[in-house]
Write an enzyme that holds these catalytic residues in place. Sequence first.
Site, PDB file in Angstrom:
ATOM      1  N   LYS A   1      14.953 -50.531  13.171  1.00 25.95           N
ATOM      2  CA  LYS A   1      16.055 -51.291  12.569  1.00 25.95           C
ATOM      3  C   LYS A   1      16.157 -52.647  13.260  1.00 25.95           C
ATOM      4  O   LYS A   1      15.995 -52.741  14.480  1.00 25.95           O
ATOM      5  CB  LYS A   1      17.359 -50.508  12.709  1.00 25.95           C
ATOM      6  CG  LYS A   1      18.532 -51.120  11.937  1.00 25.95           C
ATOM      7  CD  LYS A   1      19.792 -50.251  12.065  1.00 25.95           C
ATOM      8  CE  LYS A   1      20.964 -50.840  11.297  1.00 25.95           C
ATOM      9  NZ  LYS A   1      22.179 -50.021  11.417  1.00 25.95           N
TER      10      LYS A   1
ATOM     11  N   SER B   1      24.566 -49.028   7.166  1.00 29.36           N
ATOM     12  CA  SER B   1      23.833 -50.272   7.298  1.00 29.36           C
ATOM     13  C   SER B   1      22.329 -50.080   7.529  1.00 29.36           C
ATOM     14  O   SER B   1      21.563 -51.019   7.338  1.00 29.36           O
ATOM     15  CB  SER B   1      24.406 -51.073   8.458  1.00 29.36           C
ATOM     16  OG  SER B   1      24.194 -50.402   9.674  1.00 29.36           O
TER      17      SER B   1
ATOM     18  N   SER C   1      26.313 -45.331   9.771  1.00 28.61           N
ATOM     19  CA  SER C   1      25.200 -46.160   9.297  1.00 28.61           C
ATOM     20  C   SER C   1      23.827 -45.508   9.336  1.00 28.61           C
ATOM     21  O   SER C   1      22.881 -46.057   8.783  1.00 28.61           O
ATOM     22  CB  SER C   1      25.143 -47.466  10.088  1.00 28.61           C
ATOM     23  OG  SER C   1      26.124 -48.349   9.624  1.00 28.61           O
TER      24      SER C   1
END
Lengths: 485, 102, 474
Positions: A74, A149, A173
């Site tokens: 990420k 996210s 997330s």
Amino acid sequence: MKYLDKKIEEIHKLLKEKKIKPIDLVEEAFQNIENSDCNSYITLNKEEARNVAKELEKIEVEDNLLFGLPIAIKDNIVTKGLRTTCASHILDNFIPIYDATVIEKIKKNHMIIIGKTNMDEFAMGSSSRTSYFGAPTNPWNKEKISGGSSGGSASTISARDVLFALGSDTGGSIRQPASYTGIVGMKPTYGRISRYGLIAFASSLDQIGPMTKNVYENALLLNILVGKDEKDLTSVNREEEDFTRFIGKNIKGLKIGVPNYFMSDIVSKDIKNKVKEIIKVLEENGATVDFIDIKYLENAVTLYQIIAMGEASSNLARFDGIRYGHSIKDPKDIDDLYFRTRSEGFGEEVKRRIMVGSYLLSGENAKIYYNKALSIRDDMRKEFKNAFQKYDLLIGPTTTTTAYNLSDSMDDPLKSFLDDVLVNPVNMAGLPGLNLPIGFDKEHMPIGMQIIGNSFEEAKIYQLAAFLEKKLKLELDPNRGEKNV
Amino acid sequence: MKDKLSKEEVYHVANLARISLTDEEVKKYQIQLKQILDDVEKINNVKGYDDDILIACWEENTSLRKDEIGEMLNPKEVLENAPHHSGNYIAVPIVINGGEGA
Amino acid sequence: MSNYIPTIGVEVHLELKTKTKIFSNSMNGYGEMANSLTNVVDLGYPGTLPTLNEEVIKLGIKAATILNCNIRKVMHFDRKNYFYPDNPKNYQITQARTPIGYDGYVEITLENQEKKKIYIEEMHIEEDTCKSAHRGEKTLLDFNRAGVPLIEIVTKPCISSGEEVKLYLEKLRELLSFGDISDCKIEEGSMRADVNVSLRKKESDPLGTKVEIKNIGSISNAKLGVEKEIKRQTKIYDNKETIKPQTRRFDDKKNDTILMRVKETGNDYRYFPEPDIPFVVLTDEMIESCRKEIPMLPDERRQIYKEKGILEINVNKLVQNRSLSDYLNTLLEEKIDFKIASNLLLGDISAYLNKKEKTIQETTLTKKRFVELVHLLENNTLTSKNLKEMIEDILEKEDSIEKIMKEKNIENITDDTEIRKVIKTIISNNPESVEDYKNGHDRAIKYLMGQVMKETKGKVNPKMTMDILLEELK
């Protein structure tokens, strides 16, 4: 030939017998990423990944199932020499000069970083649509969001581009996008994994976690990520353990609680029915299931809003155009540098949240809101603790709906918070929580179930998750499953 | 209850966050920030909690670091990502008023 | 001019004497190349987190103890949020709600010898900002100082004059430099004082408008700044004008305070507990072991030195010279003449040390050799003249003092019958001088002394010789 579709043990055997090389897996991963075309990545690490793969040819394949396997990271986890943007314009030229602790661990275990995945800007959002680089799409239906996210990590795993990805979870997330894309995502106990090098959103809630297509691989990756880090005072010292150790055990005698709030009217019928089916499966296999009340659950979103936005307003103050990142040309004076750099650099959602966060901490407000939220959070944690005196695990849906359309309006500033009502409480209490795919809705979009454990009982979560995974035998590869286009 | 913040209130928080806003944005945030803040007000409905606070979500205390010098950056590395610099220094437009803080 | 009562509070920042910074392991150093003592934590790089230096906590405990503060056993840190280029994260990690020390005091001695307690409201731990220099249109940032550990000591508004400010700062500097807490060097910025001054008519009135004076470069300027500020405010009040809350700084050239900025509405620092640092819990064992490590403080030293018979002027000189005083403290159990010992330390030994830029601990003068030396001086085996000849050898060689004496061919007549014999001969050989002396000519005795010295080649103790000479002349 697709090697990355094989079982991890088989891939490892092929590597060990030198039938394939790490570079083959790297090339396959890049090909997959191109084919699936989900905008899962902000930056691909093409050159360096190939270099690392070539280097690995020179050393003996270790007894480590993760050796030579590609992993997606990420883009809020810093990687030395590899652009790290947080999906923000303010960091779109930022090349970190150090590695996050988890990145050091990944490199030490000879995994190969394939690229940096797309996400909501600074992890603020629940659909990855606040990304400066455009939203990733859901491999099950490209009209749909992949959640957020950690949307890029979720979509690249769901699309079977690579086996492993790292996400981060501040208020859901990891688990929420995992639910929307039909993959396994674990948010470990707060403190399990070092946050050093994770660009902070809300320090007291953020936690890195593994995202994979199945439970076993998830536990394998967690094995190498955990541990007390001297660079992170909030990381915790625990005895080493193998998180796969209960996988394959039956669930006879497990006591499972279902918080009533999780099965209330806020959740869609499809999802509730699926969870009810699961409860039946559990009972048929010797587990007991009780519906229980946990106080303050319904307040989790409010606590999350206050704590996360308050902390974020402070954490994001450092992006000022002075030491790194986007900076305006020819500032008139220091205020011009601050104001214009930040106005140009941050997107709408981020601006909104740091303004609200500033308000919540301003003057007497810190007492009225932030400190009060910390107190209630402490009580909520105690409520969970009490529940775990009676129950081994808690379960419920991960989300109230399945993935919605990318084209849905983004005008409602509260929408992104409401997507996370069921996942927020776990962050408030610092507990481990995992999303397990349990089926599909009418549109054949994945439905996920959340399994919540007591602090540091990730292994027990994996036990239940692996049991159900085996029982349900779902086809979770969107490239193969019947699709509803 | 009013349905939006005043312009001044929006400017106040934008100023705290060092964000400049266009008139359009101010109008939008007058409404949006108010929506969020009203939602946050729900905290006042929560009853029956005690006053202890927990800083990070777990019970261990801070472990202290030994006072031993570790690796440092050289000035070149310090400047590597800095958009404006001069000599060995990171540069900003002149600030004359002296520090606000310590 | 009317009379007003000044109310003064002082905030002092001190840089702590540690090897590394408070929240990172880069070096805490002064005077090094710009931006050479930093790491990603000091620069506030994205993703970095603070760690907490054990030594800072220990020095905090010691400082709190020295300042007679209560020590908080469970504490946390807070973030003070404000944008400023010298503040890398745009928040400073400090202790707003749980300062490590609170409710203490420092005792000063006023000019009239009265004691006054200056009350300490609180002392807390925090990080320093980076250093900025202004060049043309730019401000240049050096992050070497960013993250240097500080303690901030805040008094209650209980000080009433510039003189008291001066005495307080001197006392603080003495205590904390002796306690090994800080270098306390104002000129290097390791001690910085801000003073708040307000005036009111009567004790019962509420406090007047507070004016802050920053950038004070020396203790004498602190006194001067306060005195000038009191005058300035008095004039304003006498003219029936009002004072705006403001920050002023002391200007060396003008020798006066000048306006920096008028304070607008209160700063909004948005304090909240630092989530990256969990609670810090101090155990009784930790506090106790820190207390034990605190060196003997100046007042106690003064007391002991006086009891040992050291002259007042030497007592003060010794207390001002930390390493000599520490050296002397290792000798307190010895049976020596401390008057002689102190003269020796502050005389020839100090002269040598100053010349060579050494501390006494860096010389070869062991405790044993020092005691030997004092004894030789006590029984007149050595004269002060000898000492000057021998001092380099004494401080550089490891031989016994007696051996050095032999090498230098120093052999003194300590037997008073022998000296008396020489004196008697001189007296009988110089009748005119004896006569002159008896007629009150002081010069004569000097001449006779000179003759004795000549005769003995200086190998007698002058004081002893003079005593005998005077006796014989009676």
